[in-house]
Design a protein around this motif. Structure first.
Motif, mmCIF file in Angstrom:
data_model
loop_
_atom_site.group_PDB
_atom_site.id
_atom_site.type_symbol
_atom_site.label_atom_id
_atom_site.label_comp_id
_atom_site.label_asym_id
_atom_site.label_seq_id
_atom_site.Cartn_x
_atom_site.Cartn_y
_atom_site.Cartn_z
ATOM 1 N N GLU A 20 0.835 -1.206 0.000
ATOM 2 C CA GLU A 20 0.000 0.000 0.000
ATOM 3 C C GLU A 20 0.868 1.253 0.000
ATOM 4 O O GLU A 20 0.615 2.189 -0.770
ATOM 5 N N GLN A 21 1.908 1.280 0.820
ATOM 6 C CA GLN A 21 2.807 2.433 0.866
ATOM 7 C C GLN A 21 3.477 2.680 -0.476
ATOM 8 O O GLN A 21 3.710 3.818 -0.864
ATOM 9 N N GLN A 22 3.772 1.595 -1.184
ATOM 10 C CA GLN A 22 4.439 1.705 -2.483
ATOM 11 C C GLN A 22 3.460 1.989 -3.617
ATOM 12 O O GLN A 22 3.870 2.196 -4.753
ATOM 13 N N GLY A 23 2.162 1.978 -3.335
ATOM 14 C CA GLY A 23 1.165 2.308 -4.341
ATOM 15 C C GLY A 23 0.682 1.139 -5.180
ATOM 16 O O GLY A 23 -0.001 1.338 -6.178
ATOM 17 N N PHE A 24 1.036 -0.084 -4.791
ATOM 18 C CA PHE A 24 0.612 -1.247 -5.564
ATOM 19 C C PHE A 24 -0.822 -1.666 -5.259
ATOM 20 O O PHE A 24 -1.495 -2.237 -6.115
ATOM 21 N N ILE A 25 -1.272 -1.434 -4.040
ATOM 22 C CA ILE A 25 -2.634 -1.802 -3.662
ATOM 23 C C ILE A 25 -3.270 -0.652 -2.882
ATOM 24 O O ILE A 25 -2.568 0.250 -2.414
ATOM 25 N N TYR A 26 -4.587 -0.708 -2.774
ATOM 26 C CA TYR A 26 -5.300 0.278 -1.963
ATOM 27 C C TYR A 26 -6.385 -0.445 -1.167
ATOM 28 O O TYR A 26 -6.962 -1.424 -1.642
ATOM 29 N N PRO A 27 -6.630 0.026 0.062
ATOM 30 C CA PRO A 27 -7.648 -0.620 0.893
ATOM 31 C C PRO A 27 -9.025 0.013 0.677
ATOM 32 O O PRO A 27 -9.128 1.198 0.368
ATOM 33 N N VAL A 28 -10.062 -0.809 0.824
ATOM 34 C CA VAL A 28 -11.433 -0.323 0.856
ATOM 35 C C VAL A 28 -12.005 -0.806 2.173
ATOM 36 O O VAL A 28 -12.065 -2.020 2.412
ATOM 37 N N LYS A 29 -12.377 0.139 3.017
ATOM 38 C CA LYS A 29 -12.834 -0.196 4.360
ATOM 39 C C LYS A 29 -13.986 -1.199 4.308
ATOM 40 O O LYS A 29 -14.977 -1.008 3.621
#
Length: 123
Positions: free
Chosen positions: A60-69
């Motif tokens: 996530e920090q590297q921008g490869f994934i993103y969270p959806v609550k």
């Protein structure tokens, strides 16, 4: 999908991060595809869920994934990541060529070796 090499000196979370990075960059995991849940991947790999969570946090920090609550993690569709990795590759190659020149490796020899190595990888 993910295989852990317990003989490798790299920490398990780094192996997971690298494997997912390659799956994403190669397009095997498509943009907006849902990542495996932390719990299911931990069960599948027989490792601690905290290890998976650490890997996901790095991705996530590297921008490869993103969270959806409440729904999990998803693959980013960011083309800039691919360009970033290519630029990183070119910088490394430039550094290696500079180092080779310092050791007296000619341009012709360098090009021959690059072609040789490229063909080895294709085979």
């Amino acid at each position: 999908m993910i295989v852990i090499d317990y003989q490798n000196r790299k920490p398990i979370y780094e192996q997971i991060v690298e494997r997912f990075q390659m799956l994403i960059l190669k397009g095997i995991l498509e943009p907006d595809a849902q990542m495996p849940s932390v719990r299911s991947l931990a069960t599948e790999l027989s490792i601690n869920p905290n290890t998976i969570q650490k890997a996901y946090s790095l991705l996530e920090q590297q921008g490869f994934i993103y969270p959806v609550k409440g729904r999990g993690n998803f693959v980013s569709g960011n083309q800039a990541l691919i360009e970033q990795r290519k630029n990183s590759f070119w910088k490394k190659l430039k550094t290696l060529i500079k180092e080779g020149k310092e050791f007296g490796i000619s341009q012709e020899t360098c090009v021959e070796k690059i072609v040789e190595f490229y063909e080895e990888v294709e085979a």
